[in-house]
Design a protein around this motif. Sequence first.
Motif, PDB file in Angstrom:
ATOM      1  N   MET A   1       0.789  -1.258   0.689  1.00  0.00           N
ATOM      2  CA  MET A   1       0.156   0.071  -0.278  1.00  0.00           C
ATOM      3  C   MET A   1       0.761   0.966   0.004  1.00  0.00           C
ATOM      4  N   ILE A   2       1.045   1.674  -0.977  1.00  0.00           N
ATOM      5  CA  ILE A   2       0.948   3.089  -1.107  1.00  0.00           C
ATOM      6  C   ILE A   2       0.063   4.132  -0.899  1.00  0.00           C
ATOM      7  N   ASP A   3      -0.039   5.377  -0.487  1.00  0.00           N
ATOM      8  CA  ASP A   3      -0.595   6.248  -0.162  1.00  0.00           C
ATOM      9  C   ASP A   3       0.208   7.857  -1.065  1.00  0.00           C
ATOM     10  N   ILE A   4       0.990   7.809  -1.509  1.00  0.00           N
ATOM     11  CA  ILE A   4       1.942   8.814  -2.684  1.00  0.00           C
ATOM     12  C   ILE A   4       2.960   8.349  -2.789  1.00  0.00           C
ATOM     13  N   ILE A   5       3.077   8.381  -4.156  1.00  0.00           N
ATOM     14  CA  ILE A   5       3.938   8.970  -5.175  1.00  0.00           C
ATOM     15  C   ILE A   5       4.533  10.094  -5.273  1.00  0.00           C
ATOM     16  N   ILE A   6       6.458   9.842  -4.817  1.00  0.00           N
ATOM     17  CA  ILE A   6       6.193  12.184  -4.902  1.00  0.00           C
ATOM     18  C   ILE A   6       7.290  11.629  -5.862  1.00  0.00           C
ATOM     19  N   ILE A   7       6.875  12.662  -7.109  1.00  0.00           N
ATOM     20  CA  ILE A   7       8.203  12.674  -8.056  1.00  0.00           C
ATOM     21  C   ILE A   7       9.190  14.444  -7.337  1.00  0.00           C
ATOM     22  N   THR A   8      10.037  14.404  -7.333  1.00  0.00           N
ATOM     23  CA  THR A   8      11.328  15.328  -7.104  1.00  0.00           C
ATOM     24  C   THR A   8      11.680  16.380  -7.830  1.00  0.00           C
ATOM     25  N   GLN A   9      11.854  15.241  -8.897  1.00  0.00           N
ATOM     26  CA  GLN A   9      12.293  16.354 -10.347  1.00  0.00           C
ATOM     27  C   GLN A   9      11.884  16.602 -11.555  1.00  0.00           C
ATOM     28  N   SER A  10      12.707  16.066 -12.953  1.00  0.00           N
ATOM     29  CA  SER A  10      12.750  15.883 -13.661  1.00  0.00           C
ATOM     30  C   SER A  10      13.832  16.816 -14.244  1.00  0.00           C
ATOM     31  N   ASP A  11      13.762  16.557 -16.030  1.00  0.00           N
ATOM     32  CA  ASP A  11      14.981  17.264 -17.176  1.00  0.00           C
ATOM     33  C   ASP A  11      14.399  17.677 -17.356  1.00  0.00           C
ATOM     34  N   SER A  12      14.426  19.074 -16.381  1.00  0.00           N
ATOM     35  CA  SER A  12      13.247  20.309 -16.951  1.00  0.00           C
ATOM     36  C   SER A  12      14.034  21.760 -18.290  1.00  0.00           C
ATOM     37  N   VAL A  13      15.013  21.553 -19.054  1.00  0.00           N
ATOM     38  CA  VAL A  13      15.624  21.887 -19.933  1.00  0.00           C
ATOM     39  C   VAL A  13      14.989  21.379 -21.004  1.00  0.00           C
ATOM     40  N   ASP A  14      14.695  21.863 -22.365  1.00  0.00           N
ATOM     41  CA  ASP A  14      14.298  21.099 -23.431  1.00  0.00           C
ATOM     42  C   ASP A  14      15.186  21.566 -24.294  1.00  0.00           C
ATOM     43  N   TYR A  15      15.897  21.040 -24.540  1.00  0.00           N
ATOM     44  CA  TYR A  15      17.948  20.352 -25.927  1.00  0.00           C
ATOM     45  C   TYR A  15      16.600  20.163 -26.758  1.00  0.00           C
ATOM     46  N   GLU A  16      15.659  19.482 -27.199  1.00  0.00           N
ATOM     47  CA  GLU A  16      14.855  19.031 -28.200  1.00  0.00           C
ATOM     48  C   GLU A  16      14.459  20.784 -28.967  1.00  0.00           C
ATOM     49  N   LYS A  17      14.186  21.764 -28.363  1.00  0.00           N
ATOM     50  CA  LYS A  17      13.625  22.559 -28.675  1.00  0.00           C
ATOM     51  C   LYS A  17      14.008  23.212 -29.670  1.00  0.00           C
ATOM     52  N   TYR A  18      15.651  23.691 -28.339  1.00  0.00           N
ATOM     53  CA  TYR A  18      16.640  24.446 -28.694  1.00  0.00           C
ATOM     54  C   TYR A  18      17.133  23.973 -30.062  1.00  0.00           C
ATOM     55  N   SER A  19      17.342  22.650 -29.963  1.00  0.00           N
ATOM     56  CA  SER A  19      18.490  21.927 -31.700  1.00  0.00           C
ATOM     57  C   SER A  19      17.711  22.295 -32.430  1.00  0.00           C
ATOM     58  N   ARG A  20      16.103  22.471 -32.379  1.00  0.00           N
ATOM     59  CA  ARG A  20      15.226  22.726 -33.704  1.00  0.00           C
ATOM     60  C   ARG A  20      15.347  23.518 -34.359  1.00  0.00           C
ATOM     61  N   LEU A  21      15.965  25.129 -33.723  1.00  0.00           N
ATOM     62  CA  LEU A  21      16.052  26.158 -34.211  1.00  0.00           C
ATOM     63  C   LEU A  21      17.321  26.322 -35.231  1.00  0.00           C
ATOM     64  N   PRO A  22      17.338  26.968 -35.899  1.00  0.00           N
ATOM     65  CA  PRO A  22      18.474  27.373 -37.328  1.00  0.00           C
ATOM     66  C   PRO A  22      19.560  27.693 -36.667  1.00  0.00           C
ATOM     67  N   LEU A  23      20.797  26.793 -36.844  1.00  0.00           N
ATOM     68  CA  LEU A  23      22.494  27.603 -36.488  1.00  0.00           C
ATOM     69  C   LEU A  23      21.922  28.946 -37.453  1.00  0.00           C
ATOM     70  N   GLU A  24      22.220  28.837 -38.667  1.00  0.00           N
ATOM     71  CA  GLU A  24      22.658  30.580 -38.794  1.00  0.00           C
ATOM     72  C   GLU A  24      22.252  31.376 -38.204  1.00  0.00           C
ATOM     73  N   ARG A  25      20.604  30.885 -37.678  1.00  0.00           N
ATOM     74  CA  ARG A  25      20.116  32.269 -37.255  1.00  0.00           C
ATOM     75  C   ARG A  25      20.060  32.311 -35.721  1.00  0.00           C
ATOM     76  N   ILE A  26      21.754  31.916 -35.011  1.00  0.00           N
ATOM     77  CA  ILE A  26      21.914  31.614 -33.668  1.00  0.00           C
ATOM     78  C   ILE A  26      22.015  33.037 -33.449  1.00  0.00           C
ATOM     79  N   GLU A  27      22.220  33.678 -33.389  1.00  0.00           N
ATOM     80  CA  GLU A  27      22.446  35.333 -32.574  1.00  0.00           C
ATOM     81  C   GLU A  27      21.068  35.715 -32.689  1.00  0.00           C
ATOM     82  N   LEU A  28      19.822  35.118 -32.212  1.00  0.00           N
ATOM     83  CA  LEU A  28      18.650  35.120 -32.281  1.00  0.00           C
ATOM     84  C   LEU A  28      18.383  34.966 -31.249  1.00  0.00           C
ATOM     85  N   TYR A  29      19.210  33.280 -30.306  1.00  0.00           N
ATOM     86  CA  TYR A  29      18.992  32.847 -29.598  1.00  0.00           C
ATOM     87  C   TYR A  29      19.969  33.024 -28.375  1.00  0.00           C
ATOM     88  N   SER A  30      21.304  33.038 -29.083  1.00  0.00           N
ATOM     89  CA  SER A  30      22.397  32.534 -28.131  1.00  0.00           C
ATOM     90  C   SER A  30      22.693  32.938 -26.840  1.00  0.00           C
TER      91      SER A  30
END
Length: 524
Positions: A1-30
């Motif tokens: 019997m478990i009353d609660i499952i506590i999620i303490t942390q997660s990998d909160s930085v979305d690296y995939e999102k940044y990777s989809r941005l065009p590298l040739e426009r890096i000055e816009l999000y550097s």
Amino acid sequence: MIDIIIITQSDSVDYEKYSRLPLERIELYSDLVFPRMIHFKNAFHSHLDIINYFQSGVFFDQADYSERRNLLNIWNLPGLSGIHLANYLANYGIKAAVINNIDAEWDVFCELYEQCIIPPLVGISTTFYLSYAEIRRLSQKLRNFATEMEIVLGGAFVNEHSMRKNKINFVLHAFNSEKDLKDLILCRRSDTLDQVNNFAYLEGKDFADSSFKATKVKWNPPVLETPPLWDTIETPFVNRTVPMRTSSGCPFCCAFCSYPEVAKGFHTMSCEELEKNIQTVLSRTKVNKIIFIDDTINVPVGRFKELCRMFARYDFDWFSFLRVQYVDQEIAQLMKESGCKAVYLGIESASDTVLKNMNKKATVSQYRKGIELLCKNDIKSMAAFIIGFPGETESTVQENIDFIETTGLDFYTLKEFYYMSHTPIHKNRENYGLSGIGNKWRHKTMDSNTAYQLKIDMFKVIKNSIFIDPDTSLWYLAYLYDQGFSLKSISEIQRVINNITVDQINGIYKDDTPSFMSLAKILQ
């Protein structure tokens, strides 16, 4: 019997999102990626994930869950909130299971949840979240797994619209919410939720049409001296390091910080109670390192000396945050003898003018003296600097550079001033001509864009100290040390990673540069 499952942390930085941005426009999000990420193999990655690739040949997000638990990820370092809550709840006969990093332990979570005859409550700690984006991701993932799951958030995210949109059943919004969580679990059994304080909830199964309700707001003092049951809690994610705290709040009132007001003062645990916790923690297999997360562990000075003498009676290494202006020879020696390996120093500025504006209650000469004593006693130091606080100029930034280069600091971090309306500086905004909010601001002597560029300039020119990402800071050192890296090897690896970053800031995006080759040689 478990009353609660506590999620303490997660990998909160979305690296995939940044990777989809065009590298040739890096000055816009550097400013969003540098200097905390590395571009490699056509994607952006954390510094730890670059190490993963050269050591194991795989990136974290490419591995299965069992592999992820053995790869480097800062969120694999045990967080305090889950373990602390499980220990607190155990004293009331409440069974809590802890998921330390949901992105490495999703399979463990699923198995735990499915094994429960009565579905447990699922709690998400929001300590490290600054927006609803990560909560939305986790909620969707959880509900795709079990539609009728009941989810509770802990933290300040109280908003009826967001709760409905993200399908969150409950929110506990008190700064210290341990008692309220205990009451929620007990009242949930008897369906008397209105008796829980500091509580917002949606009543009804349909989130769109359910009734929004909120209960009485009541201050909870911090929970520090709970009988320790650490040795009874299942924590397979613990390697050799655990987090602990000996106090809550802060006795200072820095102009950029809201913590002292939110925490309502400074509260400490007795040395006797702390020793009981340490004894229990060290009784666990393999644990021989502690990272103390107190904002101010070495004030009052007399108490800190007592703590160090107590630490010296046990065999463990430790890391902490430290007010270095209070370090003298006796204290530095006590720290060394008690196992201190590295400390995080909230220097913030090496300009007495800016320090006065910050209300830091410290001087540059005090900082220099304290750091010198740490160096003499072989205690590694990491200093944090805020760039762009009101009063900052190019001249005061140069003072920071000179300070970092000449004091013997091992590591440093840089972060631009972040303007919050509930901090003391807001009350004096007219005196400084301060306007804007968050990471977009300006005042009489600087604006946020200039501060970012000066930060990058500092990163490129400083040679005698090693930059560490401010978002991971002391945790980065403690985690790699936990994983078997020596502090010397951490320095060597990070210096090369910083060289790669400088190349990329300068527009060189090749996977076979001399710096990449050097890193591969070190790690392979």
